[in-house]
Scaffold this motif. Sequence first.
Motif, PDB file in Angstrom:
ATOM      1  N   LYS A 100     -25.744 -69.905 -38.300  1.00  0.00           N
ATOM      2  CA  LYS A 100     -25.541 -68.846 -39.113  1.00  0.00           C
ATOM      3  C   LYS A 100     -25.331 -68.531 -39.691  1.00  0.00           C
ATOM      4  CE  LYS A 100     -29.919 -67.345 -35.517  1.00  0.00           C
ATOM      5  NZ  LYS A 100     -30.414 -66.527 -34.132  1.00  0.00           N
ATOM      6  N   TYR A 101     -24.140 -68.540 -39.975  1.00  0.00           N
ATOM      7  CA  TYR A 101     -22.809 -67.982 -40.848  1.00  0.00           C
ATOM      8  C   TYR A 101     -22.386 -69.099 -41.377  1.00  0.00           C
ATOM      9  CZ  TYR A 101     -23.705 -64.425 -37.361  1.00  0.00           C
ATOM     10  OH  TYR A 101     -24.767 -63.477 -36.637  1.00  0.00           O
ATOM     11  N   GLU A 102     -22.097 -68.643 -42.464  1.00  0.00           N
ATOM     12  CA  GLU A 102     -21.086 -69.599 -43.446  1.00  0.00           C
ATOM     13  C   GLU A 102     -18.753 -69.356 -43.187  1.00  0.00           C
ATOM     14  OE1 GLU A 102     -21.918 -70.417 -47.676  1.00  0.00           O
ATOM     15  OE2 GLU A 102     -23.596 -69.408 -47.119  1.00  0.00           O
ATOM     16  N   PHE A 103     -19.006 -70.075 -42.954  1.00  0.00           N
ATOM     17  CA  PHE A 103     -16.900 -69.739 -42.580  1.00  0.00           C
ATOM     18  C   PHE A 103     -16.849 -69.924 -44.566  1.00  0.00           C
ATOM     19  CE2 PHE A 103     -12.846 -71.444 -41.846  1.00  0.00           C
ATOM     20  CZ  PHE A 103     -12.165 -70.336 -41.909  1.00  0.00           C
ATOM     21  N   LYS A 104     -16.197 -69.215 -45.131  1.00  0.00           N
ATOM     22  CA  LYS A 104     -15.274 -70.149 -46.678  1.00  0.00           C
ATOM     23  C   LYS A 104     -13.652 -69.722 -46.287  1.00  0.00           C
ATOM     24  CE  LYS A 104     -19.516 -69.962 -49.207  1.00  0.00           C
ATOM     25  NZ  LYS A 104     -19.863 -69.031 -50.575  1.00  0.00           N
ATOM     26  N   TYR A 105     -13.217 -70.444 -46.545  1.00  0.00           N
ATOM     27  CA  TYR A 105     -11.582 -70.200 -46.927  1.00  0.00           C
ATOM     28  C   TYR A 105     -11.064 -70.403 -48.121  1.00  0.00           C
ATOM     29  CZ  TYR A 105     -10.014 -74.518 -45.871  1.00  0.00           C
ATOM     30  OH  TYR A 105      -9.452 -76.177 -46.112  1.00  0.00           O
ATOM     31  N   ASN A 106      -9.773 -70.019 -48.369  1.00  0.00           N
ATOM     32  CA  ASN A 106      -9.020 -69.879 -50.104  1.00  0.00           C
ATOM     33  C   ASN A 106      -7.860 -70.482 -49.455  1.00  0.00           C
ATOM     34  OD1 ASN A 106      -8.082 -70.201 -52.577  1.00  0.00           O
ATOM     35  ND2 ASN A 106      -8.511 -67.903 -52.799  1.00  0.00           N
ATOM     36  N   HIS A 107      -7.289 -71.031 -50.059  1.00  0.00           N
ATOM     37  CA  HIS A 107      -5.667 -71.413 -49.159  1.00  0.00           C
ATOM     38  C   HIS A 107      -4.763 -71.912 -50.718  1.00  0.00           C
ATOM     39  CE1 HIS A 107      -7.608 -74.938 -49.571  1.00  0.00           C
ATOM     40  NE2 HIS A 107      -6.577 -75.935 -49.352  1.00  0.00           N
ATOM     41  N   LYS A 108      -5.990 -72.005 -52.015  1.00  0.00           N
ATOM     42  CA  LYS A 108      -4.819 -72.579 -53.297  1.00  0.00           C
ATOM     43  C   LYS A 108      -4.118 -71.073 -54.473  1.00  0.00           C
ATOM     44  CE  LYS A 108      -7.706 -76.676 -53.229  1.00  0.00           C
ATOM     45  NZ  LYS A 108      -8.741 -76.852 -53.752  1.00  0.00           N
ATOM     46  N   SER A 109      -4.434 -70.375 -53.501  1.00  0.00           N
ATOM     47  CA  SER A 109      -4.371 -68.979 -54.834  1.00  0.00           C
ATOM     48  C   SER A 109      -2.862 -68.274 -54.415  1.00  0.00           C
ATOM     49  CB  SER A 109      -5.804 -67.950 -55.085  1.00  0.00           C
ATOM     50  OG  SER A 109      -5.978 -67.153 -54.218  1.00  0.00           O
ATOM     51  N   GLU A 110      -2.861 -67.063 -54.777  1.00  0.00           N
ATOM     52  CA  GLU A 110      -1.689 -65.901 -54.264  1.00  0.00           C
ATOM     53  C   GLU A 110      -2.392 -65.548 -52.730  1.00  0.00           C
ATOM     54  OE1 GLU A 110       0.502 -64.039 -56.767  1.00  0.00           O
ATOM     55  OE2 GLU A 110       0.703 -65.636 -58.705  1.00  0.00           O
ATOM     56  N   ARG A 111      -3.471 -65.446 -52.580  1.00  0.00           N
ATOM     57  CA  ARG A 111      -3.925 -64.399 -51.659  1.00  0.00           C
ATOM     58  C   ARG A 111      -4.552 -65.748 -51.228  1.00  0.00           C
ATOM     59  NH1 ARG A 111      -3.947 -59.088 -52.380  1.00  0.00           N
ATOM     60  NH2 ARG A 111      -3.501 -58.754 -54.362  1.00  0.00           N
ATOM     61  N   PHE A 112      -4.147 -65.990 -50.211  1.00  0.00           N
ATOM     62  CA  PHE A 112      -4.947 -66.552 -48.888  1.00  0.00           C
ATOM     63  C   PHE A 112      -6.437 -65.529 -48.258  1.00  0.00           C
ATOM     64  CE2 PHE A 112      -6.089 -66.718 -43.940  1.00  0.00           C
ATOM     65  CZ  PHE A 112      -6.173 -68.206 -44.082  1.00  0.00           C
ATOM     66  N   GLY A 113      -7.160 -66.110 -47.849  1.00  0.00           N
ATOM     67  CA  GLY A 113      -8.549 -65.245 -47.431  1.00  0.00           C
ATOM     68  C   GLY A 113      -9.471 -65.931 -47.072  1.00  0.00           C
ATOM     69  N   ILE A 114     -10.158 -65.404 -46.078  1.00  0.00           N
ATOM     70  CA  ILE A 114     -11.122 -66.000 -44.995  1.00  0.00           C
ATOM     71  C   ILE A 114     -12.849 -64.662 -44.981  1.00  0.00           C
ATOM     72  CG2 ILE A 114     -12.138 -66.280 -42.514  1.00  0.00           C
ATOM     73  CD1 ILE A 114      -8.352 -67.044 -42.205  1.00  0.00           C
ATOM     74  N   SER A 115     -13.733 -65.872 -45.394  1.00  0.00           N
ATOM     75  CA  SER A 115     -14.692 -64.938 -45.442  1.00  0.00           C
ATOM     76  C   SER A 115     -15.537 -66.069 -44.055  1.00  0.00           C
ATOM     77  CB  SER A 115     -15.301 -65.222 -46.835  1.00  0.00           C
ATOM     78  OG  SER A 115     -14.256 -64.306 -47.375  1.00  0.00           O
ATOM     79  N   ILE A 116     -16.567 -64.608 -43.832  1.00  0.00           N
ATOM     80  CA  ILE A 116     -17.846 -65.411 -42.741  1.00  0.00           C
ATOM     81  C   ILE A 116     -18.719 -64.471 -43.298  1.00  0.00           C
ATOM     82  CG2 ILE A 116     -19.047 -64.995 -40.492  1.00  0.00           C
ATOM     83  CD1 ILE A 116     -15.485 -64.541 -39.647  1.00  0.00           C
ATOM     84  N   ILE A 117     -20.140 -65.681 -43.752  1.00  0.00           N
ATOM     85  CA  ILE A 117     -21.052 -64.524 -44.390  1.00  0.00           C
ATOM     86  C   ILE A 117     -22.250 -65.144 -43.933  1.00  0.00           C
ATOM     87  CG2 ILE A 117     -22.443 -64.740 -46.744  1.00  0.00           C
ATOM     88  CD1 ILE A 117     -19.698 -65.779 -47.889  1.00  0.00           C
ATOM     89  N   ARG A 118     -23.372 -64.549 -43.938  1.00  0.00           N
ATOM     90  CA  ARG A 118     -24.429 -64.882 -42.742  1.00  0.00           C
ATOM     91  C   ARG A 118     -25.818 -65.466 -44.512  1.00  0.00           C
ATOM     92  NH1 ARG A 118     -26.223 -59.744 -41.150  1.00  0.00           N
ATOM     93  NH2 ARG A 118     -25.496 -59.703 -39.357  1.00  0.00           N
TER      94      ARG A 118
END
Length: 108
Positions: free
Chosen positions: A28-46
């Motif tokens: 029921k959720y999406e997991f997204k991450y950004n590892h290519k920019s200066e800001r590493f990021g993780i998101s969890i989206i319904r």
Amino acid sequence: IFDPNNQCYEVPIDVPTVEKSASLDSIKYEFKYNHKSERFGISIIRKSSKTVLFNCGIGPLIFADQFIQLSSSLASKYIYGLGEHRGSFLQDVNWSRYAFWSRDVFHA
């Protein structure tokens, strides 16, 4: 999360292996991450409403020996039970800091 170039402390516990798997249609959720920019990021989206439930891409990730720091935006100002503290069960989310411990076990 680990640094492949530097050895650092890891909590000496066995992590159980999960044998079950879910079909992609039942998640029921999406997991997204950004590892290519200066800001590493993780998101969890319904998936159903596209509501962002957790997003830690708003500040830098500090990853050091025995310490990880991240900042996150929240989907609501009504957050309960985060961190180890004394006080109200409803959390103050106005740039507040909370400690999380990976393990809290009494050893005799």
